[in-house]
Structures are given as C-alpha cells and as structure tokens.
Design an enzyme around this catalytic site. Structure first.
Site, PDB file in Angstrom:
ATOM      1  N   GLU A  42       0.865  -1.343   0.198  1.00  0.00           N
ATOM      2  CA  GLU A  42       0.030  -0.066  -0.006  1.00  0.00           C
ATOM      3  C   GLU A  42       0.801   1.208   0.035  1.00  0.00           C
ATOM      4  OE1 GLU A  42      -4.260  -1.664   1.954  1.00  0.00           O
ATOM      5  OE2 GLU A  42      -2.778  -0.352   3.243  1.00  0.00           O
ATOM      6  N   GLU A  82      -5.471  -8.335  -1.014  1.00  0.00           N
ATOM      7  CA  GLU A  82      -6.402  -8.254   0.083  1.00  0.00           C
ATOM      8  C   GLU A  82      -7.637  -7.688  -0.137  1.00  0.00           C
ATOM      9  OE1 GLU A  82      -4.727  -5.369   3.202  1.00  0.00           O
ATOM     10  OE2 GLU A  82      -2.718  -5.729   2.562  1.00  0.00           O
TER      11      GLU A  82
HETATM   12  C1  BGP Z   1      -4.564  -2.677   4.797  1.00  0.00           C
HETATM   13  C2  BGP Z   1      -3.138  -3.316   5.478  1.00  0.00           C
HETATM   14  C3  BGP Z   1      -3.170  -4.604   6.042  1.00  0.00           C
HETATM   15  C4  BGP Z   1      -4.586  -4.835   6.949  1.00  0.00           C
HETATM   16  C5  BGP Z   1      -5.697  -4.173   6.154  1.00  0.00           C
HETATM   17  C6  BGP Z   1      -6.995  -4.442   6.963  1.00  0.00           C
HETATM   18  O1  BGP Z   1      -4.576  -1.434   4.924  1.00  0.00           O
HETATM   19  O2  BGP Z   1      -2.342  -3.575   4.121  1.00  0.00           O
HETATM   20  O3  BGP Z   1      -2.065  -4.538   6.968  1.00  0.00           O
HETATM   21  O4  BGP Z   1      -4.473  -4.581   8.195  1.00  0.00           O
HETATM   22  O5  BGP Z   1      -5.792  -3.055   5.536  1.00  0.00           O
HETATM   23  O6  BGP Z   1      -7.154  -3.098   7.888  1.00  0.00           O
HETATM   24  P1  BGP Z   1      -7.397  -3.397   9.462  1.00  0.00           P
HETATM   25  O7  BGP Z   1      -6.602  -4.321  10.150  1.00  0.00           O
HETATM   26  O8  BGP Z   1      -7.100  -2.034  10.108  1.00  0.00           O
HETATM   27  O9  BGP Z   1      -8.772  -3.815   9.614  1.00  0.00           O
END
Ligand code: BGP
Length: 477
Positions: free
Chosen positions: A179, A371
């Site tokens: 990201e 993701e």
């Molecule tokens: C993205 C990241 C992850 C992950 C995901 C979900 O931004 O790459 O590392 O955590 O989001 O977010 P969260 O864990 O805040 O729910």
C-alpha cells in the site's frame, strides 16, 4: 474467459501483524513494535506522537502478533488443507538486518524464512512475498529519518539483494512496498516518518515516496537480473472514488482523489511521473532533482503486475453537511447506498469490479487482488460434538459477493487477474486499531485485545466454505 486453471487462490498476512517474537532470533526493533493499542495509536501511526518504549506502559500488539513465528508449521498446514496454492506474507526487515545498515545479514532471520518457504513448498504453495509491509528498523528511523533520507535506497537494495539471492527458486512472486499510497495517510506506519511540529509534512511524504519509488525500481531490476522468473508487483490501497452527486465539482473532486491514489503506481507501472504529479510538486514547492540515471531507472524497470487491496469503494463531495465515513485510513463522504461493517467500512462488491476495470484500462498489466475481506467480531462456540467453531456467515456473504464481482471482471470484462489472497486468512492484529477483535480469518485465533489468550487455532465455518470455493476454482460459491 473463465478463471484459468492455474488461478492463484490463497490468503494474505503480514509479519508486523502476525509474526510476533519481536526479540527472538536476533531481530532488531522496528517501527511496528512501538505502535500501541489504545488512544495514542493514530497519532503514533501519523508520526506526530513519538513513543519511547522504555517509558511506556502501553500494550504493543505487534510484539507478539499471533505468534506465527512459533506456529507457522501448523498455520501453513491449515492453509494447505483449505487448498491454498499461494500464501501472501511479508518479511520483517529487522529480522534480516536488525539495525538496517549492517554489512552482513542476520543468518538466524534468513533461516526462519527458509523454513517458512520450505514448508510452503512441501504443500505446493507459492509464497507471495511483500518485502516491506509497514515495517522499518527503528535504527534507520533514529539515525537517518526513515524514508525521508535517500540513503534508505541503498539499505533497501542490500535487503532485496540478500532476499532474491537466498530465496531464488523458492520465491518468485514479490511485492516491493505494501500500500505505497498509505504513506500519505499513516506515514510513521507506512514509511517510518516522524515529524517535528513545524515540519512541512506534505513535502516530506512526497520526497519519501520518491525514495521508495526509486528503491522499488531498483529492486525490480535486481529481481529480474538474479532470476528472470521473478515477478515483481507494486501494491496500492485501492477503491475508486465515486462523486457523491453529478455536480461537476463533485466529479472533479473524485478525479483528483483517484489521481492522489494512483500517482505512485502510475510511476511503478509506466516508468515516469504523470503530468499531474509535476503540477502537484510545483504547488508544494518540491523539486525532486532527478538525475538522468534515476529517470532511466524508473523507465526501464516497471512492475510485472499491479497488486492492490480492496475493502471498499470511496465517495467524495464538495458540498457541506454531507455525512462522513472512514475506511482503511481514508476519510470520505458516506455513500447512502451502501451498508457498512461494524467499523464503518462500507461494503461494495460492484466497486471491486469497477476498480479492477479502472486499473486494467489504465495499465493493461495483470492484476492481483492481494487483500480483501470483512473485519468482524466473531464468537467462538462449542458444537454438540465438543469441537469449536465460528458461524461466520456474514464473512462468507461478503467474500462470495466479492468473488462474484471479480469473476465478472475477468469473465465478462476481460480483465487479466492472477490471483486472490483475502486479507487475514488467519485472525491477526488489526493495522488501524491494533485490536484482535477485528477478525478477518478463516481460522480463529484465541488471542484478545488485552493480550490474553492461548494462541490456539480453530477452523471457522468459512474455512470449509473457502475450501469448496478453491476446489471448484470459484464455481461453487
Ligand atoms: C490494509 C493493510 C493490512 C490490513 C488491512 C485491514 O491497509 O495492508 O495490513 O491490516 O488493511 O485493515 P485493518 O487491520 O485496519 O482492519
């Protein structure tokens, strides 16, 4: 065209949220180890509050994660049981170079990943490795200022060279920075940036991102030189912006927001800064002072694929008095047509199809959804036979709708998609909140917000559902 027979199905994790063992195996301290759970978290992630570990009584969930360090064999076996043929994970930089600027890597750290990749190989699982997923050795932050400093490029170069050489033949899918656009929103977490009160944060973020872009191009070059089979991808927090209304100003605002998100991957995918970036830098009074060699480096080393996270579409308006929402650190306008998760992240499967089409139209390079998923509170229940499960139909519904959407993008729109690795395939620490309660997994982990729990793993209902999805190559949803 239907999904190809060798479509990559799996799940995604990151060292900073699952590995733990932050003081074992010679690992050095990283930025992610000092991001607390609780009220200071946001300010620390933004780089405006600086934590001194010695003086703090806070709880730091990344320090133990879900103890993947000691559970990787069990976890990979469970992934294999679901039928994964790809597993996205990341390297903890400070496990390989504890300080970041040493001459020689830490052999114990390399051996740990050797064991993880061998374990994947045993089951025919391709590792998809994020080289940096939000982590940076603290020594590099204290001594050099993190990615603000161009010296970071050579430390990163050393890291990737060691990785590509050591894991040649074991790993062929690589992502340079997770990201990359997150640097604009959570700069300490994204790139180890800490700010002084009077500092020009905007400028610092774009300079740091520029260093990451040069490092990413260099890594792509080295990866291809060491092994022509290596495939290197960029990675963005994606989700197209919708204008809240058809007011031309709203449409324009949505365009500007999309550009802000695409800027970095425009460079990684096309090899040069887009014209709108030059305009932006002029406004900021920022001169990148690029040399001919640097321009050439960017130009000649574009990525092989575009990977992205997608949790939600985004919406924006210029009008006053319209409700706000936040999802994945992106503040925006509330879209009245969408429902949201318990954390307010709006749910929009069609938005995934729209986003994929935008990315493919723009770059004409293969996509990889690395993701996607629903963070939700789960309840572990005991069944009549004494075993435990989680009845997570809400998660199945979310994933089913998103798989349907990406299949349409592939089958009806002709988008090229290599694979799908939903986020947090095993429960892990939330990046935004530091909670364990915000769970994404097919596998439940007995670990809680306050750090209690046994780390025991349990299969959820979605575990068996996803197993069927993979077995049928996405036919049985
Ligand atoms: C993205 C990241 C992850 C992950 C995901 C979900 O931004 O790459 O590392 O955590 O989001 O977010 P969260 O864990 O805040 O729910």
């Amino acid at each position: 065209m239907p999904l190809s027979k060798d479509f990559l199905w799996g799940g995604a994790t990151a060292a900073n949220q699952c590995e733990g063992a932050y003081q074992e195996g010679g690992r050095g301290l990283a930025n992610v180890d000092i991001i607390p759970h609780g009220e200071d978290r946001l300010a620390v992630m933004k780089g405006t509050k600086h934590i001194q570990l010695e003086n703090s009584t806070s709880f730091f969930p990344a320090q133990q994660g879900i103890d993947f360090y000691h559970h990787y064999e069990e976890d990979i076996r469970l992934f294999a049981e679901m039928g994964f043929n790809v597993f996205r994970m990341s390297i903890a930089w400070s496990r390989i170079f504890p300080m970041g600027d040493e001459e020689e890597p830490n052999e114990e750290g390399l051996q740990f990943y050797d064991r993880v990749f061998q374990e994947c190989k045993k089951y025919g699982i391709e590792p998809l490795v994020t080289i940096t997923h939000f982590d940076c050795p603290m020594h590099l932050i204290h001594t050099y200022g993190g990615w603000k400093n161009p010296k970071m490029i050579s430390f990163y170069e050393k890291l990737v060279t060691v990785l590509f050489k050591r894991f040649k033949g074991l790993v062929r899918y690589w992502i340079t920075f997770n990201e990359i656009n997150m640097i604009l929103h959570l700069p300490f977490m994204g790139a180890g940036l800490q700010f002084q009160p009077e500092e020009d944060q905007e400028k610092a973020k774009y300079i740091s991102a520029h260093h990451e872009l040069l490092a990413s191009a260099l890594a792509t070059k080295i990866a291809h030189e060491i092994d022509p089979n290596n495939k290197v991808g960029c990675m963005m927090a994606a989700g197209d912006y919708y204008p809240y209304s058809s007011l031309p100003e709203d449409v324009w605002e949505a365009k500007l927001k999309d550009r802000e998100n695409m800027l970095f991957i425009d460079v990684q995918a096309r090899g040069y800064y887009p014209s709108y970036a030059h305009k932006k830098f002029q406004e900021l009074g920022l001169d990148l002072a690029m040399t001919k060699e640097e321009e050439q480096l960017l130009k000649e080393n574009t990525v092989d694929f575009i990977s992205f996270s997608y949790y939600s579409s985004r919406c924006i308006t210029t009008q006053e008095g319209v409700g706000e929402t936040i999802g994945n650190a992106f503040k925006g306008t509330k879209n009245p047509y969408l429902k949201a998760s318990e954390w307010g992240w709006q749910i929009d499967p069609l938005g995934l199809r729209i986003t994929m089409n935008s990315l493919y139209d723009r770059y004409q390079k293969p996509l990889f959804i690395v993701e996607n998923g629903l963070g939700a509170k789960d309840k572990l229940i005991q069944k009549e036979d004494g075993t435990y499960t989680v009845e997570d139909d809400y998660r199945i519904d979310y994933l089913r709708a998103h798989i349907q959407a990406f299949k349409q993008a592939v089958e009806e729109d002709g988008v090229e998609l290599w694979g799908y690795t939903p986020w947090g395939c095993i429960d892990l620490v939330s990046a935004s909140t530091g909670e364990m309660d915000k769970r994404y997994g097919f596998i439940y982990v007995d670990r809680h917000n306050d750090g209690s729990g046994s780390f025991k793993r349990y299969k959820k209902k979605s575990f068996y559902w996803y197993q069927q999805v993979i077995k049928s190559n996405g036919e049985q949803l």
